[in-house]
Design an enzyme around this catalytic site. Sequence first.
Site, PDB file in Angstrom:
ATOM      1  CD  GLU A  83      -4.993  31.212 -21.361  1.00  0.00           C
ATOM      2  OE1 GLU A  83      -4.770  32.049 -20.461  1.00  0.00           O
ATOM      3  OE2 GLU A  83      -6.094  31.090 -21.917  1.00  0.00           O
ATOM      4  CE  LYS A 261      -7.164  34.860 -18.104  1.00  0.00           C
ATOM      5  NZ  LYS A 261      -6.693  33.844 -19.055  1.00  0.00           N
ATOM      6  CG  ASP A 277       4.265  47.223 -12.777  1.00  0.00           C
ATOM      7  OD1 ASP A 277       3.542  46.222 -12.654  1.00  0.00           O
ATOM      8  OD2 ASP A 277       4.486  48.030 -11.849  1.00  0.00           O
ATOM      9  CG  HIS A 375      -8.053  26.382 -25.044  1.00  0.00           C
ATOM     10  ND1 HIS A 375      -7.238  26.728 -24.012  1.00  0.00           N
ATOM     11  CD2 HIS A 375      -8.700  27.514 -25.385  1.00  0.00           C
ATOM     12  CE1 HIS A 375      -7.406  28.007 -23.730  1.00  0.00           C
ATOM     13  NE2 HIS A 375      -8.286  28.501 -24.552  1.00  0.00           N
TER      14      HIS A 375
HETATM   15  C1  MEV Z   1      -9.303  32.578 -21.526  1.00  0.00           C
HETATM   16  O1  MEV Z   1      -7.977  32.773 -21.146  1.00  0.00           O
HETATM   17  C2  MEV Z   1      -9.940  33.868 -22.018  1.00  0.00           C
HETATM   18  C3  MEV Z   1     -11.408  33.769 -22.401  1.00  0.00           C
HETATM   19  O2  MEV Z   1     -12.172  33.274 -21.300  1.00  0.00           O
HETATM   20  C4  MEV Z   1     -11.863  35.156 -22.766  1.00  0.00           C
HETATM   21  C5  MEV Z   1     -13.345  35.286 -23.030  1.00  0.00           C
HETATM   22  O3  MEV Z   1     -14.144  34.491 -22.497  1.00  0.00           O
HETATM   23  O4  MEV Z   1     -13.717  36.226 -23.763  1.00  0.00           O
HETATM   24  C6  MEV Z   1     -11.628  32.809 -23.529  1.00  0.00           C
END
Ligand code: MEV
Length: 420
Positions: A83, A261, A277, A375
């Site tokens: 990513e 995430k 892992d 991004h």
């Molecule tokens: C994207 O890979 C991760 C985010 O969505 C984390 C977040 O929203 O805090 C940008």
Amino acid sequence: MSDEKTSKVSGFYKLPVEKRVEIVKNFSGLNEEETKLFSSYLDMEIADSMIENVLGIFEIPLGVAVNFLINGKDYLVPMAIEESSVVAAASNAAKIARVKGGFKTEVSDPLMIGQMQLLHVKDAATAAKNIIDHKKQLLDLANQQDKILVELGGGAKDLEVRILDSPLGKMIVTHIIVDVRDAMGANAVNTMCEALAPMIEELTGGKIRLKILSNLADKRLVRAKTVFDKEKMGGEKVVDAFLESYILASIDPYRAATHNKGIMNGVDALIIATGNDFRAIEAGAHAYAAKDGHYTSLSKYHKDKDGNLVGEIELPLAIGIVGGAANIHPKARLCRKILGVDTAKELAEVVASLGLAQNFAAVFALSTVGIQKGHMSLHAKNIAVMAGAKGDEIDKVANQLVKEEKVKLDRAKEILEKIR
Ligand code: MEV
């Protein structure tokens, strides 16, 4: 970079790949052979010995995050991830964290839990008592399975018994608590569980069904903490905006999942780079995030008396530096050398700090300019390549797409045609 060993490097991302490799080589004392590994692929024979039905190798980029200062030591942090923006975001967050002294961590002993599920006992309370009364014998038997681990100061340390109500009636779950030292621990723990099963059956008259390690490694915890300088963040108003954003993750599982995430973007990238892992880490982290009965953020933030942002994270990290892919995979060994870590404990300290940095970077961007801006430039490059751009054309097309704020494949094709 000066002679002094620092991971603080400005404009690292602007350097050509060879120059970046040279900086990492000097920082981590890599030899020529190790340096060549960056551009090599995993040997087919090694791949074939790692999993079944091998066809080839699946590559993802390996980068390095700069600026990390953890417990007073500088680290270049290898990250294997597909990513865009993640590595840059971690580096930026680490740069802000450095101002107030970087990350500080605490790590528990490397204690893993093995579960043995016992069914069909006549009286659960008596069966549980029989197991507890034979704790010493059970621990001795467990420790006979791994003499080396015991010699290293690890081994089975404790035993707990839980009685659970289930649709099948009372179920007894025995936990064996094992200090796995520098290993992830699955093999050692699973072997012990299987060895203890017949003895528990004999002691209770019941039947052991499952015998397996738990990925909710909540006795193997790592905490990282840092202060993000308010001036570097753009002032106290930005700190307040950050905290407003963070609050949602603390109360709402829909946001907490995305927030976490973001943490795992960093955590997994280093876990993969070191041959660990990542599914085990993911499972443990998300289960731990729900430990109080509702799913919430793995990190916490508040403002200190001077208005700076204090960030903290706590998560279980079942990671090793011995055994499994961590040892077999040449790039995993290389990444460990880049980090300069000699123990699983130290690796866990870096992983937790990286997770916190990654989380800060995402929430910081979301509270201010939004995530798309960061991004955009790498995304534009991807689109340019998809449109067929080669060499210099990639940057030319990507820059134009960003300038026009229209990062679309059809527009990239038009621009490419024009510049050709
Ligand atoms: C994207 O890979 C991760 C985010 O969505 C984390 C977040 O929203 O805090 C940008």
